[in-house]
Design an enzyme around this catalytic site. Structure first.
Site, PDB file in Angstrom:
ATOM      1  N   VAL A  31      28.591  29.798   2.178  1.00  0.00           N
ATOM      2  CA  VAL A  31      27.301  31.383   1.942  1.00  0.00           C
ATOM      3  C   VAL A  31      26.886  31.718   2.910  1.00  0.00           C
ATOM      4  CG1 VAL A  31      26.792  32.742   0.760  1.00  0.00           C
ATOM      5  CG2 VAL A  31      28.121  30.962  -0.801  1.00  0.00           C
ATOM      6  N   CYS A  32      25.329  30.412   3.413  1.00  0.00           N
ATOM      7  CA  CYS A  32      24.846  30.955   4.536  1.00  0.00           C
ATOM      8  C   CYS A  32      25.665  30.745   5.518  1.00  0.00           C
ATOM      9  CB  CYS A  32      23.961  29.026   4.821  1.00  0.00           C
ATOM     10  SG  CYS A  32      23.424  28.780   2.806  1.00  0.00           S
ATOM     11  N   PRO A  33      26.688  30.542   6.096  1.00  0.00           N
ATOM     12  CA  PRO A  33      27.007  31.058   7.516  1.00  0.00           C
ATOM     13  C   PRO A  33      27.479  32.290   7.187  1.00  0.00           C
ATOM     14  CG  PRO A  33      28.342  29.186   7.031  1.00  0.00           C
ATOM     15  CD  PRO A  33      27.264  29.081   6.010  1.00  0.00           C
TER      16      PRO A  33
END
Length: 210
Positions: free
Chosen positions: A50-52
């Site tokens: 999710v972070c990228p």
């Protein structure tokens, strides 16, 4: 931890990666005082899923933030070396190559702790050993900081819940509209909409016409 809204943003100095690959020491938000608004956001970990999507989403809108004289700064509890490595990976491989705004390395976890975004805490067990009560990474916290260094908006999501970058832009617009016009922003306000006078008469006029 209580809300930081209306309070001075906690001060820190830490390593960071800027301009997509330059490692620096003693990075601080103080450089923006009196000059720019700041969107300072935390994400859990490098090399995740999710972070990228969030980091790329902020990069895609970076020019819009810059046109509003607003800096974007990210932070996680990974090292600056980890940030640097992730920045060298292509997007199609799960990397964040192309992200140019600063990414702070909160390796001591004190920045996340002071901003109230640390997932977990330290405790002592019955044997007197220091233990962690959680993963000790940052929740998805986001803070809108004005030119005086005061937090004006705060949002903290649990680890699985990605943020809406358009909503962050809307909050920047709302804060700047208030600062420039002295009028408050009603529900669902967007740039170009009318504000409200900050008095009972203005509130009454708004509801009578809607």
């Amino acid at each position: 931890m209580s809300s930081l809204v209306g309070k001075k943003a906690p001060i820190f100095r830490s390593g960071a990666v800027i301009k997509g690959g330059e490692m620096v020491q003693d990075f601080s938000l103080d450089q923006f005082l009196g000059k720019k608004h700041v969107v300072f956001f935390f994400y859990p970990k490098d090399f995740t899923f999710v972070c990228p999507t969030e980091l790329h989403a902020f990069q895609e809108k970076l020019k819009e933030f810059e046109s509003r004289n607003c800096a974007v700064v990210a932070c996680s509890t990974d090292t600056e070396e980890s940030h640097w490595g992730w920045l060298q990976m292509e997007k199609k491989a799960g990397g964040i190559k192309g992200v140019t705004y600063p990414i702070v390395a909160d390796t001591t976890k004190t920045i996340a702790l002071n901003y109230g975004t640390l997932s977990g805490d330290y405790d002592v067990n019955e044997d007197g050993d220091l233990i962690a009560t959680g993963p000790m990474i940052a929740f998805r916290g986001l803070f809108l900081i004005d030119k005086e260094g005061v937090v004006r908006h705060q949002l903290i999501n649990d680890l699985p819940l990605g943020r809406n970058v358009e909503e962050t832009l809307r909050m920047v617009d709302a804060l700047q509209f208030f600062e420039e016009n002295g009028e408050v922003c009603p529900a669902n306000w967007t740039k170009g909409s009318e504000g409200m006078k900050a008095d009972h008469k203005g509130v009454a006029e708004y509801f009578s016409s809607n």
